[in-house]
Design a protein around this motif. Structure first.
Motif, PDB file in Angstrom:
ATOM      1  N   ARG A 328       0.661  -1.404  -0.027  1.00 26.81           N
ATOM      2  CA  ARG A 328       0.148   0.086  -0.130  1.00 26.81           C
ATOM      3  C   ARG A 328       0.507   1.315  -0.017  1.00 26.81           C
ATOM      4  O   ARG A 328       1.897   1.142   0.451  1.00 26.81           O
ATOM      5  N   SER A 329       0.417   2.469  -0.779  1.00 27.71           N
ATOM      6  CA  SER A 329       0.989   3.646  -0.637  1.00 27.71           C
ATOM      7  C   SER A 329       0.317   4.483   0.480  1.00 27.71           C
ATOM      8  O   SER A 329      -0.807   4.600   0.615  1.00 27.71           O
ATOM      9  N   LEU A 330       1.097   5.210   1.250  1.00 27.96           N
ATOM     10  CA  LEU A 330       0.724   6.221   2.047  1.00 27.96           C
ATOM     11  C   LEU A 330       1.313   7.593   1.645  1.00 27.96           C
ATOM     12  O   LEU A 330       2.465   7.643   0.832  1.00 27.96           O
ATOM     13  N   ARG A 331       1.124   8.519   2.253  1.00 28.51           N
ATOM     14  CA  ARG A 331       1.831   9.909   2.115  1.00 28.51           C
ATOM     15  C   ARG A 331       2.282  10.337   3.519  1.00 28.51           C
ATOM     16  O   ARG A 331       1.636  10.183   4.508  1.00 28.51           O
ATOM     17  N   ARG A 361      12.095   9.817   7.212  1.00 26.79           N
ATOM     18  CA  ARG A 361      13.473  10.250   7.089  1.00 26.79           C
ATOM     19  C   ARG A 361      14.396   9.172   6.443  1.00 26.79           C
ATOM     20  O   ARG A 361      13.991   8.090   6.492  1.00 26.79           O
ATOM     21  N   SER A 362      15.194   9.598   5.870  1.00 24.95           N
ATOM     22  CA  SER A 362      16.385   8.663   5.016  1.00 24.95           C
ATOM     23  C   SER A 362      17.242   7.801   5.886  1.00 24.95           C
ATOM     24  O   SER A 362      17.181   8.000   7.279  1.00 24.95           O
ATOM     25  N   THR A 363      17.498   6.533   5.645  1.00 23.72           N
ATOM     26  CA  THR A 363      18.211   5.608   6.334  1.00 23.72           C
ATOM     27  C   THR A 363      19.692   5.973   6.208  1.00 23.72           C
ATOM     28  O   THR A 363      20.557   5.287   6.933  1.00 23.72           O
ATOM     29  N   GLY A 364      20.035   7.016   5.339  1.00 21.15           N
ATOM     30  CA  GLY A 364      21.454   7.361   5.015  1.00 21.15           C
ATOM     31  C   GLY A 364      22.002   6.912   3.813  1.00 21.15           C
ATOM     32  O   GLY A 364      21.479   7.124   2.743  1.00 21.15           O
ATOM     33  N   ASN A 365      23.126   6.301   3.837  1.00 17.26           N
ATOM     34  CA  ASN A 365      23.664   5.950   2.260  1.00 17.26           C
ATOM     35  C   ASN A 365      22.751   5.114   1.551  1.00 17.26           C
ATOM     36  O   ASN A 365      22.221   4.126   2.031  1.00 17.26           O
ATOM     37  N   GLN A 366      22.353   5.602   0.467  1.00 17.24           N
ATOM     38  CA  GLN A 366      21.102   4.996  -0.481  1.00 17.24           C
ATOM     39  C   GLN A 366      21.879   4.048  -1.733  1.00 17.24           C
ATOM     40  O   GLN A 366      21.230   3.733  -2.625  1.00 17.24           O
ATOM     41  N   VAL A 382       9.151   6.685  -2.496  1.00 14.37           N
ATOM     42  CA  VAL A 382       9.033   6.639  -4.046  1.00 14.37           C
ATOM     43  C   VAL A 382       8.877   8.205  -4.417  1.00 14.37           C
ATOM     44  O   VAL A 382       8.288   8.984  -4.344  1.00 14.37           O
ATOM     45  N   LEU A 383       9.925   8.267  -5.418  1.00 13.97           N
ATOM     46  CA  LEU A 383      10.112   9.689  -6.269  1.00 13.97           C
ATOM     47  C   LEU A 383       9.924   9.631  -7.735  1.00 13.97           C
ATOM     48  O   LEU A 383      10.284   8.500  -8.434  1.00 13.97           O
ATOM     49  N   PRO A 384       9.100  10.205  -8.177  1.00 14.70           N
ATOM     50  CA  PRO A 384       8.827   9.996  -9.551  1.00 14.70           C
ATOM     51  C   PRO A 384      10.088  10.677 -10.598  1.00 14.70           C
ATOM     52  O   PRO A 384      11.177  11.190  -9.902  1.00 14.70           O
ATOM     53  N   PRO A 385      10.163  10.360 -11.875  1.00 15.82           N
ATOM     54  CA  PRO A 385      11.354  10.718 -12.739  1.00 15.82           C
ATOM     55  C   PRO A 385      11.520  12.201 -12.492  1.00 15.82           C
ATOM     56  O   PRO A 385      10.699  12.998 -12.513  1.00 15.82           O
ATOM     57  N   GLU A 394       5.951  16.829   0.898  1.00 14.50           N
ATOM     58  CA  GLU A 394       5.106  15.571   1.275  1.00 14.50           C
ATOM     59  C   GLU A 394       5.687  14.632   0.213  1.00 14.50           C
ATOM     60  O   GLU A 394       5.920  15.052  -1.030  1.00 14.50           O
ATOM     61  N   VAL A 395       5.570  13.325   0.513  1.00 15.88           N
ATOM     62  CA  VAL A 395       6.249  12.103  -0.509  1.00 15.88           C
ATOM     63  C   VAL A 395       5.319  10.888  -0.328  1.00 15.88           C
ATOM     64  O   VAL A 395       4.870  10.743   0.625  1.00 15.88           O
ATOM     65  N   GLU A 396       5.353  10.082  -1.237  1.00 17.32           N
ATOM     66  CA  GLU A 396       4.816   8.915  -1.339  1.00 17.32           C
ATOM     67  C   GLU A 396       5.789   7.808  -0.643  1.00 17.32           C
ATOM     68  O   GLU A 396       6.831   7.978  -0.874  1.00 17.32           O
ATOM     69  N   VAL A 397       5.052   7.085   0.093  1.00 20.83           N
ATOM     70  CA  VAL A 397       5.915   6.009   0.716  1.00 20.83           C
ATOM     71  C   VAL A 397       5.285   4.760   0.676  1.00 20.83           C
ATOM     72  O   VAL A 397       3.955   4.610   0.803  1.00 20.83           O
ATOM     73  N   ILE A 398       5.990   3.716   0.784  1.00 20.19           N
ATOM     74  CA  ILE A 398       5.305   2.184   0.761  1.00 20.19           C
ATOM     75  C   ILE A 398       5.925   1.596   1.908  1.00 20.19           C
ATOM     76  O   ILE A 398       6.936   1.080   2.124  1.00 20.19           O
ATOM     77  N   PRO A 399       5.048   1.220   2.888  1.00 21.87           N
ATOM     78  CA  PRO A 399       5.515   0.578   4.147  1.00 21.87           C
ATOM     79  C   PRO A 399       6.095  -0.876   3.583  1.00 21.87           C
ATOM     80  O   PRO A 399       5.519  -1.540   2.825  1.00 21.87           O
TER      81      PRO A 399
END
Length: 404
Positions: A328-331, A361-366, A382-385, A394-399
């Motif tokens: 599922r996607s969340l914001r 928040r970021s986990t750090g090194n991606q 999730v980041l669009p092109p 605000e950003v889309e996230v998938i748990p």
């Protein structure tokens, strides 16, 4: 062969390969947790099977206790009791009450209950300091009605649903068998944990990450070991893999001279697509080797896990006919910036939490080689092109369900 697909196009083609129907088996309740129902399940009973009490107290006729209050208690004669499992056999008449305990049937003649906290027992009588009410009586069939379907084909048997099946009177359940998923690692540099690690070598983490992901998604993982970067070695393992519903390979699907998985599948199978416009996991490959669907995952640990979660997990859900979505996607509000990529959808790893609202928040090194981001992160951002996200946006996230 199609190539350079969008995420949506690739997912559609992957799901189209989830063909046929799995066999079923019947299991006792105690062994059915985490399995998927193969048939609709009606209740065999009414629950409760007659009107019962939701509280401890006294059952009586409502009209006899209408005037009860702290300063004007009503006095009723106690003619018996009704514990759960031992119903009162008689009938409640005018001026009478029966002591009832949670879950016990309401005696004939009674239509109201007063809480034990609002009473005082005096020998064979009870004083009521509040009116009796019907609100704490649970009507027959309030939870379950005989013949009504409450669990359906494709439902995952969670602890609550397993208890519901038991409450409906079913001692055994028909479920789909788990899809058998072969897991094959490739690469001369890959060695098993516990073996001496040579210079330039890497331990086979992908096999065990994928094993966990397959189990969590409802499949039965079959570890096939690892093969070196030689086409004949890959052919030998594939020939001996046995009956599988899906084959996962990790590594060997890019454009290098030693990417033997892609080479063998192109010559001996049918490649459905290769390369998706996403990061990480762009070199994803979908093929069919005879009747066996093959999902060729990239070799980097993060890429392998992300692509299975986005494509392999939905494949297994479709094969099992599950009624719930694979993810599922969340914001959420970004507490750190996240960088996109030109022309690609990007999946960054994040830590999702609730701090007066959903934040990430970021986990750090991606880097796609940093497995820690999948071990301690709990969401994909999730980041669009061509899209970056700044702090407070605000950003889309998938748990990631396997860590929540």
């Amino acid at each position: 062969m199609r190539t350079n697909l969008s995420v949506e196009e690739a997912l559609e083609l992957v799901l189209a390969e989830a063909r046929g129907e799995l066999a079923t088996e019947e299991l006792p309740l105690a062994q059915a947790l985490g399995r998927v129902l193969a048939e609709d399940l009606p209740s065999l009973v009414d629950h409760p099977d007659q009107d019962d009490t939701a509280i401890d107290g006294y059952a009586c006729r409502q009209v006899d206790a209408l005037s009860a209050g702290p300063e004007s208690p009503v006095r009723l004669r106690v003619v018996g009791e009704s514990p759960a499992g031992r119903p009162f056999p008689g009938e409640v008449g005018p001026g009478e009450a029966v002591a009832v305990f949670t879950g016990a049937p309401i005696p004939r003649g009674a239509d109201a209950v007063v809480r034990v906290e609002d009473t005082r027992r005096e020998g064979e009588y009870v004083l009521l300091f509040a009116p009796a009410s019907p609100k704490d009586i649970r009507p027959k069939g309030d939870d379950l009605r005989r013949g009504e379907v409450y669990l359906r084909r494709g439902d995952l048997l969670t602890p609550g649903r397993l208890g519901l099946a038991a409450a409906m009177g079913h001692p055994r359940l028909r479920v789909f068998r788990r899809p058998r998923v072969g897991i094959l690692s490739t690469g001369d540099e890959v060695v098993e944990p516990g073996e001496p690690l040579p210079y330039g070598g890497v331990y086979n983490s992908n096999a065990y990450s994928l094993l966990g992901l397959v189990w969590e998604a409802g499949g039965e993982p079959v570890l096939l070991g690892k093969v070196p970067d030689r086409p004949e070695a890959l052919r030998e393992v594939l020939a001996q893999a046995g009956p599988l519903d899906l084959l996962l390979t990790s590594g060997g699907v890019s454009m290098g001279a030693y990417d033997v998985v892609r080479q063998v599948l192109e010559t001996e199978g049918q490649v459905v697509f290769w390369k998706v416009r996403q990061q990480p996991g762009g070199p994803l490959l979908m093929a069919r080797l005879g009747d066996l669907p093959v999902l060729g995952l990239p070799g980097n640990p993060v890429s392998s896990m992300v692509t299975f979660f986005l494509y392999g997990r939905p494949f297994l859900f479709r094969l099992l006919g599950r009624t719930d979505p694979p993810y599922r996607s969340l914001r959420a509000k970004a507490l750190t910036p996240f960088k996109g990529a030109r022309g690609k959808r990007v999946y960054r790893r994040g830590v999702l939490s609730f701090e007066g609202g959903l934040v990430v928040r970021s986990t750090g090194n991606q880097s796609s080689g940093v497995l820690r981001s999948m071990a301690f992160g709990n969401a994909l951002v999730v980041l669009p092109p061509d899209g970056d996200v700044g702090t407070e946006e605000e950003v889309e996230v998938i748990p990631l369900t396997f860590v929540l």
